[in-house]
Design an enzyme around this catalytic site. Structure first.
Site, PDB file in Angstrom:
ATOM      1  N   PRO A   1       0.798  -1.228   0.000  1.00 35.04           N
ATOM      2  CA  PRO A   1       0.000   0.000   0.000  1.00 35.04           C
ATOM      3  C   PRO A   1       0.831   1.279   0.000  1.00 35.04           C
ATOM      4  CG  PRO A   1      -0.848  -1.548   1.608  1.00 35.04           C
ATOM      5  CD  PRO A   1       0.420  -2.139   1.069  1.00 35.04           C
ATOM      6  N   ASN A   2       0.346   2.229  -0.753  1.00 31.81           N
ATOM      7  CA  ASN A   2       0.885   3.609  -0.826  1.00 31.81           C
ATOM      8  C   ASN A   2       2.205   3.726  -1.580  1.00 31.81           C
ATOM      9  OD1 ASN A   2      -1.209   4.978   0.717  1.00 31.81           O
ATOM     10  ND2 ASN A   2      -0.442   3.790   2.454  1.00 31.81           N
TER      11      ASN A   2
ATOM     12  N   ARG B   1       4.962  11.201  -2.272  1.00 31.13           N
ATOM     13  CA  ARG B   1       4.627  10.843  -0.900  1.00 31.13           C
ATOM     14  C   ARG B   1       5.824  11.101   0.026  1.00 31.13           C
ATOM     15  NH1 ARG B   1       4.621   4.669   1.351  1.00 31.13           N
ATOM     16  NH2 ARG B   1       3.916   5.169   3.446  1.00 31.13           N
TER      17      ARG B   1
ATOM     18  N   TYR C   1      11.002   9.229   1.786  1.00 30.34           N
ATOM     19  CA  TYR C   1      11.057   8.167   0.772  1.00 30.34           C
ATOM     20  C   TYR C   1      11.758   8.582  -0.524  1.00 30.34           C
ATOM     21  CZ  TYR C   1       7.675   6.026   3.910  1.00 30.34           C
ATOM     22  OH  TYR C   1       7.058   5.497   5.009  1.00 30.34           O
TER      23      TYR C   1
ATOM     24  N   ASN D   1       8.353  -5.263  -0.777  1.00 31.39           N
ATOM     25  CA  ASN D   1       8.222  -4.121   0.129  1.00 31.39           C
ATOM     26  C   ASN D   1       6.739  -4.035   0.473  1.00 31.39           C
ATOM     27  OD1 ASN D   1       7.967  -1.745   1.492  1.00 31.39           O
ATOM     28  ND2 ASN D   1       9.262  -0.545   0.110  1.00 31.39           N
TER      29      ASN D   1
ATOM     30  N   ALA E   1       3.128  -0.470   4.855  1.00 32.98           N
ATOM     31  CA  ALA E   1       2.706  -0.552   6.260  1.00 32.98           C
ATOM     32  C   ALA E   1       2.263  -1.961   6.660  1.00 32.98           C
ATOM     33  CB  ALA E   1       1.581   0.448   6.524  1.00 32.98           C
TER      34      ALA E   1
ATOM     35  N   GLU F   1      13.020  -9.107   1.902  1.00 35.61           N
ATOM     36  CA  GLU F   1      12.222  -7.957   2.332  1.00 35.61           C
ATOM     37  C   GLU F   1      13.042  -6.690   2.082  1.00 35.61           C
ATOM     38  OE1 GLU F   1      11.913  -7.767   6.581  1.00 35.61           O
ATOM     39  OE2 GLU F   1      10.307  -6.276   6.546  1.00 35.61           O
TER      40      GLU F   1
ATOM     41  N   HIS G   1      12.996  -2.245   2.272  1.00 34.40           N
ATOM     42  CA  HIS G   1      12.370  -0.968   2.647  1.00 34.40           C
ATOM     43  C   HIS G   1      13.272   0.174   2.236  1.00 34.40           C
ATOM     44  CE1 HIS G   1       9.255  -2.936   4.926  1.00 34.40           C
ATOM     45  NE2 HIS G   1      10.192  -3.720   5.431  1.00 34.40           N
TER      46      HIS G   1
ATOM     47  N   ARG H   1      12.512   4.798  13.116  1.00 32.57           N
ATOM     48  CA  ARG H   1      11.306   5.638  13.042  1.00 32.57           C
ATOM     49  C   ARG H   1      10.374   5.335  14.215  1.00 32.57           C
ATOM     50  NH1 ARG H   1       9.084   5.156   7.140  1.00 32.57           N
ATOM     51  NH2 ARG H   1       7.843   6.948   7.867  1.00 32.57           N
TER      52      ARG H   1
END
Ligand code: DQA
Length: 148
Positions: free
Chosen positions: A10-11, A18, A23, A74, A77, A98, A100, A107
């Site tokens: 998502p996103n 964004r 990012y 990735n 969330a 994985e 990111h 964070r």
């Protein structure tokens, strides 16, 4: 020809606009293109799928066994609470990396847990877009050392 599945949660379709301070300004298409370039140099085809829906990602992973030698994911969330993604990946027999862009451990506290990390061969976090290239190289390295 070996095929790698790159999954984006998502996103991530909003990358570029964004939260660029976190990012970066590159788009998802930029990251897919750089992953694909390395993949092709290493002799793989790369297929990319992005969804904002957890169920669609699960369905894609369920189909992956017969079609792909590895998954780079990735999960956005969903990384932090997407147990159905965890379960789908747990029954996938190929290599899982994985990735990111940011370093979630640096964070908010809720980002410090990844439910995907326990079912991945490894995680590449915090290197921005370069992480996509590293992920493909890492996946290839595992496949080559397995003698596939
Ligand atoms: C992300 C990190 C996640 O915590 C976040 O929800 C994202 C992007 C990253 O690539 O840094 O959507 O996966």
């Amino acid at each position: 020809m070996k095929v790698i599945l790159l999954l984006s949660g998502p996103n991530l379709n909003k990358l570029g606009e964004r939260e660029p301070a976190i990012y970066g300004t590159e788009t998802l298409e930029d990251h897919v293109n750089s992953a694909r370039k390395i993949a092709e140099e290493l002799g793989y085809e790369l297929v990319h799928f992005q969804s904002n829906s957890e169920g669609e990602l699960v369905e894609e992973i369920q189909e992956a066994n017969s079609n792909y030698c590895g998954i780079v994911i990735n999960p956005g969330a969903l990384t932090h609470y997407g147990w159905s993604i965890h379960d789908a990946l747990a029954s996938y027999e190929g290599i899982i990396i994985e990735v990111h862009l940011s370093n979630p451990n640096a964070r908010e506290t809720w980002r410090h847990t990844s439910v995907v990390a326990p079912v991945a061969h490894g995680s590449i976090i915090g290197f921005g877009g370069y992480g996509y290239q590293l992920s493909i190289k890492a996946l290839d390295n595992i496949i080559e050392s397995n003698g596939d």
